[in-house]
Motif scaffolding. Structure first.
Motif, short mmCIF file in Angstrom:
data_model
loop_
_atom_site.label_atom_id
_atom_site.label_comp_id
_atom_site.label_asym_id
_atom_site.label_seq_id
_atom_site.Cartn_x
_atom_site.Cartn_y
_atom_site.Cartn_z
N PHE A 40 0.83 -1.21 0.00
CA PHE A 40 0.00 0.00 0.00
C PHE A 40 0.85 1.25 0.00
CE2 PHE A 40 0.22 1.64 4.38
CZ PHE A 40 0.75 0.56 5.07
N VAL A 81 10.79 -7.04 17.36
CA VAL A 81 11.39 -6.26 16.27
C VAL A 81 10.37 -6.13 15.14
CG1 VAL A 81 13.74 -6.99 16.84
CG2 VAL A 81 12.46 -8.24 15.09
N THR A 98 11.20 -7.80 4.85
CA THR A 98 10.37 -6.93 4.01
C THR A 98 10.32 -5.47 4.49
OG1 THR A 98 8.46 -7.60 5.31
CG2 THR A 98 8.83 -8.81 3.27
N GLY A 130 1.62 -5.15 4.37
CA GLY A 130 0.84 -5.36 5.59
C GLY A 130 1.57 -6.06 6.71
N GLY A 131 2.35 -7.09 6.37
CA GLY A 131 3.02 -7.89 7.39
C GLY A 131 3.88 -7.07 8.34
N TYR A 175 3.30 -4.14 9.41
CA TYR A 175 2.42 -3.42 10.34
C TYR A 175 1.78 -4.41 11.32
CZ TYR A 175 3.55 0.40 7.34
OH TYR A 175 4.28 1.34 6.66
N ALA A 176 1.41 -5.59 10.80
CA ALA A 176 0.87 -6.63 11.66
C ALA A 176 1.89 -6.99 12.75
CB ALA A 176 0.52 -7.87 10.83
N ALA A 177 3.17 -7.05 12.34
CA ALA A 177 4.24 -7.41 13.28
C ALA A 177 4.41 -6.37 14.38
CB ALA A 177 5.55 -7.60 12.52
N LEU A 220 2.00 -4.59 15.93
CA LEU A 220 0.84 -4.34 16.80
C LEU A 220 1.09 -4.72 18.25
CD1 LEU A 220 -1.99 -5.59 14.41
CD2 LEU A 220 -1.37 -3.21 14.89
N LYS A 221 1.76 -5.86 18.47
CA LYS A 221 1.93 -6.38 19.83
C LYS A 221 2.77 -5.43 20.69
CE LYS A 221 1.70 -9.79 22.89
NZ LYS A 221 0.44 -10.38 23.36
N GLU A 259 0.85 -2.29 21.41
CA GLU A 259 -0.22 -2.49 22.41
C GLU A 259 0.36 -2.47 23.82
OE1 GLU A 259 -1.69 -6.29 23.24
OE2 GLU A 259 -3.78 -5.65 23.45
N SER A 262 5.41 4.00 13.00
CA SER A 262 5.41 3.86 11.55
C SER A 262 5.98 5.13 10.90
CB SER A 262 4.01 3.54 11.04
OG SER A 262 3.09 4.42 11.61
#
Lengths: 364, 364
Positions: free
Chosen positions: B71, B186, B193, B199-200, B202-204, B206-207, B210, B236
């Motif tokens: 994206f 990390v 990537t 996307g991956g 950003y998914a990585a 999140l934890k 949080e 980001s």
């Protein structure tokens, strides 16, 4: 779970089932799927078996943008008596929750989802093929569906289970493959998402796979992302080596996926009193063992192939031929035993098999 | 491109536009979107502006399983004369193709997609807000839509562009944030990537986000995945430090995203003859500079906030307060200049602005 009932809406027309010698992995899906929604504060709800159909999802759904997704893969097997059985499904559902935790996705009720999978397979029982080596692949996955393009865990998710009949992985006996050791790209690293079964890990693997595929290799062997010395996985499988009588596999270090087949291999070897250890293994050690004539076997383990023997490993221009490019004795024995248990041809000393009740009446 | 025409199908009913003081990032979308399909051997085709609507996608679409997606994010700004202008859109489209290459997604025609974005904004011109600090966020993204759950690059994709009006990031002046340095998780590693906007990554994230969010931090600062010593990015955004008169930022090392705002900051600093360098920066160096009273400013750079000053960095239990927790002089000057250029209030010596023709007639 607000509501433990699974609603069932049966399809009005059913697809024609492909012949068992024409099954292609992952392209044909059955007539129904299981769907469940998550939203705050309802939790997981709306558990339903519905006709297999396209999803209607907002273009702003978070899964399209930030990859918040997890999945699992397991199989249902038909025994020679016509029964249907699953192989260690609770391990997959445990791992799904482990993946959920890493990806900040709310946990599922493992027992309930297993019940749902069994009920879905009961509905689709005629889709479980019976030819040698065939099975019904089960793909549970969870995607974030909240229509919001902020980087944050979503508030809405869908868990979906789809089923795909698959043909025999080995049509003419086990076939050892050529593997390229990857020195440039990495799959993941400790502290990343390597332990989770999430889309991003697979997306990251495509480029290396494409490049070695053009050179005639079946898969890449991933090295660690820190020093690029230590062996992690092969393609999307775990990897084992038999060196001087001992079977070794990389220990679960935070970046390797804890494969269900990997665990089964280790337990079988221990059961047989064959020395097996989980530890750090450098590529240099493998090269040395090969040079010393001590690299006896090498194989990948995974749900798709069960065991995929490695006949050649290519690293820094050097070809290491393993066991003259043939399937090793232990590789074959593990394959025969796991598939024997899966198809109900062999005793199951570990209680790995979970039966699917195919005579239950489905409410409509 | 088989066909360079963009078909336009206008919406029959238009949504009510939110007031400019009630705009929430990423939750409201305009009346139309741009969609284009890819398939072998057609290539990219079916370029269309259509009413904003849900997507209909097979549950087996690869994006849901293997995260093959990329994206971009950029903005359209309304000047005080009512004109609409884009900020360095060609950089975003260049980067989209860079991401495509890493994720094995077929390249787009950058010029054509820019034309499509401009035409979409022309259709949606009344959606570009005019209040201070507001803009229209543009989200191009590509997802793999092939209905096949094998791990391989897909043969079918969709490129979609959606638009979301966004409010002012800083409603009461720039506000410095507290950042936690992340020692466990990390974002990515060299060979992974990290350079791609996929996307991956950003998914990585999140934890970790949080966990620190619960402790009152706005973002995490990522360290390198190899030694966990060197600074990579913040949340980001890219990150800059002013140390003893010199501005430094981590060099593009293979795991850091090449931010468009990052590049703009560097070019502005050079234009002003302020020393700036791209190099490896360890967290220890930052702590030492802070201890020596030489850490003068710290800030993140990104499309959303442009500049996000860092008032506090917490590492291994130690709080490093930067510039007494206030916005630094250079941070403010860069923010004022970039936003000044974006809104047409200041001269654009770099030709960063691309105008959108808002008087063109739209074919229906």
């Amino acid at each position: 779970m607000e509501d433990q009932t699974i609603r069932v809406q049966l399809s009005e027309t059913n697809k024609q089932k492909p012949k068992s010698d024409q099954l292609i992995f992952g392209k044909t899906f059955t007539d129904h799927m299981f769907v469940m929604d998550y939203s705050d504060p309802l939790g997981w709800h709306n558990a339903s078996i519905v006709p297999y159909q396209p999803l209607t999802i907002e273009p702003s759904a978070m899964v399209f943008h930030y990859g918040q997704s997890v999945f699992e893969g397991l199989k249902a097997f038909r025994t020679k008596d016509g029964e249907i059985q699953l192989f260690r499904p609770t391990k997959n559902l445990e791992r799904l929750n482990h993946s959920n935790d890493r990806l900040v996705i709310p946990p599922i009720d493992e027992e309930f989802v297993l019940k749902a999978i069994k009920q879905l397979i009961t509905v689709e029982k005629d889709w479980v093929p019976d030819a040698e080596g065939t099975s019904l692949y089960i793909r549970p996955f969870i995607i974030s569906t909240e229509p919001y393009i902020g980087v944050a865990p979503a508030c809405h998710y869908k868990l979906i289970v789809i089923l795909s009949p698959v043909g025999a992985y080995y049509k003419e006996g086990i076939n050892p493959v050529k593997i390229a050791v990857e020195n440039h790209y990495v799959r993941t690293v400790k502290g990343g998402t390597g332990e989770a079964k999430t889309g991003g890990n697979y997306a990251a693997s495509l480029k290396a796979q494409e490049l070695v595929g053009k050179e005639g290799f079946a898969q890449v062997l991933w090295l660690d992302g820190v020093e690029k010395k230590y062996i992690e996985e092969v393609g999307s499988m775990n990897v084992f080596f038999k060196i001087d009588g001992e079977v070794v596999t990389p220990m679960l270090n935070g970046s390797i996926l804890a494969g269900v087949t990997r665990d089964s291999v280790i337990r079988l070897l221990k059961h047989w009193n064959i020395p097996v250890s989980e530890r750090r293994i450098s590529m240099e050690e493998i090269r040395q063992a090969h040079q010393d004539g001590k690299l006896e076997e090498a194989f990948g383990s995974g749900t798709a192939a069960v065991i995929s023997p490695i006949g050649q490993l290519t690293w820094e221009g050097e070809d290491l031929i393993v066991n003259e490019g043939k399937t090793g004795e232990i590789s074959q024995k593990i394959f025969d035993t796991i598939t024997g248990i899966q198809y109900g041809k062999m005793e199951d000393p570990f209680n790995w098999i979970v039966n699917v009740e195919t005579k239950s009446t489905v409410k409509n």
